[in-house]
Write a protein that holds these residues in place. Sequence first.
Motif, short mmCIF file in Angstrom:
data_model
loop_
_atom_site.label_atom_id
_atom_site.label_comp_id
_atom_site.label_asym_id
_atom_site.label_seq_id
_atom_site.Cartn_x
_atom_site.Cartn_y
_atom_site.Cartn_z
N ASN A 151 41.28 51.47 42.74
CA ASN A 151 40.68 49.97 43.12
C ASN A 151 41.05 49.14 42.34
O ASN A 151 40.27 48.91 41.25
CB ASN A 151 39.21 50.35 43.50
N GLN A 152 41.88 48.50 42.56
CA GLN A 152 42.35 47.27 41.62
C GLN A 152 42.20 45.90 42.08
O GLN A 152 41.79 44.91 41.30
CB GLN A 152 43.78 47.36 41.33
N GLY A 153 41.91 45.82 43.46
CA GLY A 153 41.91 44.49 43.84
C GLY A 153 40.58 44.06 44.55
O GLY A 153 40.13 42.98 45.04
N GLY A 154 39.71 45.22 44.78
CA GLY A 154 38.32 44.85 45.40
C GLY A 154 38.45 44.77 46.72
O GLY A 154 39.43 45.06 47.46
N GLY A 155 37.70 44.05 47.52
CA GLY A 155 37.64 43.96 48.84
C GLY A 155 37.07 45.02 49.80
O GLY A 155 37.23 46.13 49.03
N SER A 157 34.16 46.01 49.71
CA SER A 157 33.71 46.77 48.63
C SER A 157 32.50 47.93 49.18
O SER A 157 32.14 48.84 48.76
CB SER A 157 32.89 45.73 47.70
N ARG A 160 34.22 50.65 50.54
CA ARG A 160 35.02 51.50 49.34
C ARG A 160 33.91 52.46 48.82
O ARG A 160 34.20 53.73 48.43
CB ARG A 160 35.52 50.48 48.66
#
Length: 240
Positions: A151-155, A157, A160
């Motif tokens: 998880n580098q960019g989020g979104g 959330s 996830r």
Amino acid sequence: MTADRDGGQERRALIVGASRGLGLGIVARLLERDWHVTATVRRPSAALTDVAARAARLRIVTDLDIDDDAAVAALWSSLKAEAPFDMVFVVAGVATQAGTPAGQMPRDVAGRVFQTNAISPIRFAETFRKRVAPGGLIVLMTSKLGSVSLNQGGGWSSYRASKAALNTLARSFAGQYATADWGVVLMHPGWVRTDLGGRRATLDVETSVRGMVAVLEGRLDQGPKDGCAFLDYQGQTVPW
């Protein structure tokens, strides 16, 4: 496995959440592979009924909401006298308001996402663990989006986080039953063109389903593994 009329072995699967998309595709692929399949849906599915009309080995169970403990218990009671399943695959999941940051979501919506995606699959596994045949598998549909390290960019959330929670709970569940004669697999189907994945996704349902079934059949052929595996539709291990 149960013996067929010719003395061979037939595999049996319970697929939870099979009305459309990946669940429907998994049912169709397993039937192509000569499995006996029990498929559950919350409400009648025309697509699944169409498959059933062409497949004697498919049984459909309606009115099964994975968040309804009484319905899950009733399903267990209705199946308790039958042969165990070689695979119990919980596909059901939601992505309600996935584009809304978790800190901005209504609490009740966020709570329902976690209930359906994380708590209910584990409760189902707990209820049905004694209905899994020796050497069988409990499979829980997850996502690479549930990987904390990736998880580098989020979104997405809340989605996830709910899948990350499922992954953690599944590892705890596998550890709790470390001496069991069945295995646990968390399955990432890839980014698939379904109602959840959207039209921009890179995979069609058939490609994902063929891959997942091949991976799971291979794992069944090898026998249960220790711990809880986090695999994608190509059989690659996904980082936690």
